[in-house]
Design a protein around this motif. Structure first.
Motif, PDB file in Angstrom:
ATOM      1  N   ILE A 174       0.825  -1.210   0.000  1.00  0.00           N
ATOM      2  CA  ILE A 174       0.000   0.000   0.000  1.00  0.00           C
ATOM      3  C   ILE A 174       0.861   1.263   0.000  1.00  0.00           C
ATOM      4  N   GLU A 175       1.857   1.304   0.897  1.00  0.00           N
ATOM      5  CA  GLU A 175       2.682   2.505   0.999  1.00  0.00           C
ATOM      6  C   GLU A 175       3.486   2.746  -0.271  1.00  0.00           C
ATOM      7  N   LYS A 176       4.188   1.733  -0.770  1.00  0.00           N
ATOM      8  CA  LYS A 176       5.003   1.916  -1.971  1.00  0.00           C
ATOM      9  C   LYS A 176       4.151   2.291  -3.173  1.00  0.00           C
ATOM     10  N   PHE A 177       2.996   1.653  -3.289  1.00  0.00           N
ATOM     11  CA  PHE A 177       2.083   1.940  -4.397  1.00  0.00           C
ATOM     12  C   PHE A 177       1.668   3.405  -4.395  1.00  0.00           C
ATOM     13  N   ASN A 178       1.253   3.907  -3.248  1.00  0.00           N
ATOM     14  CA  ASN A 178       0.802   5.292  -3.166  1.00  0.00           C
ATOM     15  C   ASN A 178       1.945   6.285  -3.306  1.00  0.00           C
ATOM     16  N   LYS A 179       3.127   5.911  -2.845  1.00  0.00           N
ATOM     17  CA  LYS A 179       4.275   6.814  -2.999  1.00  0.00           C
ATOM     18  C   LYS A 179       4.676   6.978  -4.460  1.00  0.00           C
ATOM     19  N   ILE A 180       4.303   6.014  -5.299  1.00  0.00           N
ATOM     20  CA  ILE A 180       4.557   6.127  -6.732  1.00  0.00           C
ATOM     21  C   ILE A 180       3.402   6.825  -7.432  1.00  0.00           C
ATOM     22  N   LEU A 181       2.177   6.376  -7.130  1.00  0.00           N
ATOM     23  CA  LEU A 181       1.032   6.888  -7.871  1.00  0.00           C
ATOM     24  C   LEU A 181       0.638   8.311  -7.491  1.00  0.00           C
ATOM     25  N   ILE A 182       0.748   8.691  -6.227  1.00  0.00           N
ATOM     26  CA  ILE A 182       0.321  10.039  -5.843  1.00  0.00           C
ATOM     27  C   ILE A 182       1.190  11.119  -6.508  1.00  0.00           C
ATOM     28  N   PRO A 183       2.532  11.017  -6.485  1.00  0.00           N
ATOM     29  CA  PRO A 183       3.323  11.999  -7.251  1.00  0.00           C
ATOM     30  C   PRO A 183       2.993  11.948  -8.745  1.00  0.00           C
ATOM     31  N   GLY A 184       2.768  10.734  -9.276  1.00  0.00           N
ATOM     32  CA  GLY A 184       2.395  10.628 -10.687  1.00  0.00           C
ATOM     33  C   GLY A 184       1.078  11.310 -10.968  1.00  0.00           C
ATOM     34  N   LEU A 185       0.140  11.170 -10.044  1.00  0.00           N
ATOM     35  CA  LEU A 185      -1.158  11.812 -10.187  1.00  0.00           C
ATOM     36  C   LEU A 185      -1.014  13.334 -10.176  1.00  0.00           C
ATOM     37  N   VAL A 186      -0.168  13.845  -9.294  1.00  0.00           N
ATOM     38  CA  VAL A 186       0.053  15.298  -9.226  1.00  0.00           C
ATOM     39  C   VAL A 186       0.647  15.813 -10.536  1.00  0.00           C
ATOM     40  N   ILE A 187       1.622  15.082 -11.090  1.00  0.00           N
ATOM     41  CA  ILE A 187       2.242  15.492 -12.354  1.00  0.00           C
ATOM     42  C   ILE A 187       1.200  15.523 -13.467  1.00  0.00           C
ATOM     43  N   LEU A 188       0.372  14.487 -13.538  1.00  0.00           N
ATOM     44  CA  LEU A 188      -0.680  14.450 -14.554  1.00  0.00           C
ATOM     45  C   LEU A 188      -1.680  15.587 -14.370  1.00  0.00           C
ATOM     46  N   LEU A 189      -2.058  15.845 -13.118  1.00  0.00           N
ATOM     47  CA  LEU A 189      -2.970  16.949 -12.838  1.00  0.00           C
ATOM     48  C   LEU A 189      -2.412  18.272 -13.351  1.00  0.00           C
ATOM     49  N   LEU A 190      -1.164  18.553 -13.006  1.00  0.00           N
ATOM     50  CA  LEU A 190      -0.552  19.826 -13.402  1.00  0.00           C
ATOM     51  C   LEU A 190      -0.415  19.929 -14.916  1.00  0.00           C
ATOM     52  N   ALA A 191      -0.040  18.833 -15.576  1.00  0.00           N
ATOM     53  CA  ALA A 191       0.081  18.850 -17.036  1.00  0.00           C
ATOM     54  C   ALA A 191      -1.260  19.134 -17.689  1.00  0.00           C
TER      55      ALA A 191
END
Length: 455
Positions: A174-191
């Protein structure tokens, strides 16, 4: 809680726990979901734009965050599944059974939420490959997809991906998954925000979103804002209690609660900066729910330069948001089954995942009618599951939490870790304000207050 109970609780959850940052990432991931992409634009536009957004912030601070901290405190104090945590924190019988409602809710939610998660993954593939834009009749495309058996297999894929994360445990999965996906989600949001803000006519959408219209505020809009603040934080479904059981006992719940609330608020704000400018730039009405995402927006992506790329990124964003939520939902019944039957995590995950998938099949085939439709009364099976969970089980779960922490559990201060002044404010909100408002949300969501808003 004494040291013996603390150790007992740690053993019951497998001795696994989040790091301080990992817990916040996981909790934000659970809170961030699909609702802010199609429900938030609709209710914001309907109830006054920035005025409603301001109301949403007030409700988040006044009710959402106090209840969020209450759920985290129960988990941190009980150190077990939802039902076990309630049982450990009081000698009064029956609370474990009430806690079971908050295990049933995420199980049922996941059964239909995973269906929509599958839709987002299918559309991401269709967009990146360009097949989504072969025909301009996006309504027919969506209808053809949901009217087939394909959603069942995409739902299965969503569940398999979710199970693959959960089976690796708390810190390793759970922790590793979210540590990867949440920053990825932020990058996609900003783009996507940058893309949306640079469209011709985007300024009108930004103005609509950020210009307050206080004339549209009413008692009904306040209840809608309150309900969205409550549901957008994943409250009442046991996720935050379960995650709280994996918190380091030295973790500050006050700081964590604020971080989770800020993350949820930021996601809603950025979602608005994507949906409203894009909608206004291409003449789309941002009040279509699922139709906005799967019918109207594909038409917008088709019209913009590099539309297949940005369309693909948008649906990947939705898939990320969906999967971070499905992970949190699945962990709740898995934690319960592990404790109840003393099974390994692997066996628990496999059994619960299979059951969720089977229960979800009627939802997957009812929306478009793959087998002629599954409709009862004026709602499909999917709609009934959504209605029961969102309008009944979740508010009931929130009410159970506020009553338990406010009136039953005597050691909430220790688990919350708040200093006396802040603790008194928090306890007052949980004991007196939150229960009343949650009851109002329950009555409104169930339609019991409709007579007040007619005409």
């Amino acid at each position: 809680m004494d040291e013996h109970k603390q150790e007992e609780g740690t053993k019951s959850n497998g001795g696994d726990q989040f790091s301080k940052s990992g817990f916040i990432f996981a909790a934000i991931g659970s809170a961030v979901g699909l609702g802010n992409m199609w429900k938030f634009p609709y209710i914001t536009g309907k109830y006054g734009g920035a005025a409603f957004f301001l109301m949403f912030i007030i409700c988040l601070l006044a009710v959402g965050l106090p209840v969020l901290m209450a759920e985290l405190a129960i988990g941190k104090g009980g150190r077990g599944s939802v039902s076990t945590s309630f049982n450990r924190l009081t000698r009064q019988k029956g609370w474990g059974a009430l806690g079971f409602l908050m295990i049933l809710a995420p199980f049922l939610i996941l059964s239909f939420y995973s269906v929509v998660a599958g839709w987002t993954m299918y559309y991401a593939v269709q967009s990146f490959t360009g097949r989504l834009f072969n025909s301009a009749d996006y309504s027919a495309q969506f209808g053809s997809f949901i009217g087939s058996w394909q959603p069942v297999w995409w739902q299965l894929l969503a569940m398999v991906l979710t199970a693959a994360v959960i089976i690796k445990g708390v810190s390793g999965g759970i922790e590793k998954f979210n540590k990867i996906l949440i920053p990825g989600l932020v990058i996609l949001l900003l783009a996507l925000v940058v893309r949306a803000l640079t469209l011709d006519g985007a300024g009108e959408g930004v103005s609509f979103f950020l210009r307050p219209d206080f004339s549209k505020l009413s008692a009904e809009s306040a209840l809608v804002a309150l309900g969205h603040a409550f549901f957008s934080l994943s409250l009442g479904m046991g996720t935050m209690i379960t995650y709280g059981a994996y918190v380091d006992k030295r973790q500050s719940l006050g700081a964590a609660t604020m971080a989770i609330g800020l993350g949820d608020l930021l996601y809603a704000f950025l979602a608005g900066l994507i949906i409203f400018p894009t909608s206004f730039a291409y003449g789309i009405e941002p009040s279509q729910g699922a139709g906005l995402v799967f019918v109207a927006l594909p038409a917008a992506f088709a019209a913009m330069p590099f539309g297949s790329l940005f369309g693909g990124l948008f649906f990947v964003l939705l898939a990320f948001a969906a999967l971070t939520s499905t992970v949190g939902l699945l962990e709740v019944p898995v934690a319960f089954v592990r404790e109840k039957f003393n099974w390994s995590r692997s066996l628990s995950v496999v059994v619960v995942t299979l059951l969720v998938f089977l229960v979800g099949i009627p939802s997957a085939i009812s929306v478009g009618g793959a087998v002629g439709g599954l409709q009862f009364g004026d709602k499909t099976f999917f709609d009934w599951m959504d209605f029961i969970c969102s309008n009944i089980l979740l508010p009931l779960g929130g009410l159970i939490v506020t009553i338990f922490v406010g009136w039953v559990w005597k050691n909430a201060a220790e688990a919350a870790g708040l200093k006396s002044a802040w603790f008194n404010v928090w306890l007052f909100m949980v004991r007196y304000i939150a229960p009343i408002l949650v009851v109002l949300v329950l009555l409104y969501s169930a339609g019991a207050l409709d007579f007040l808003f007619k005409g």
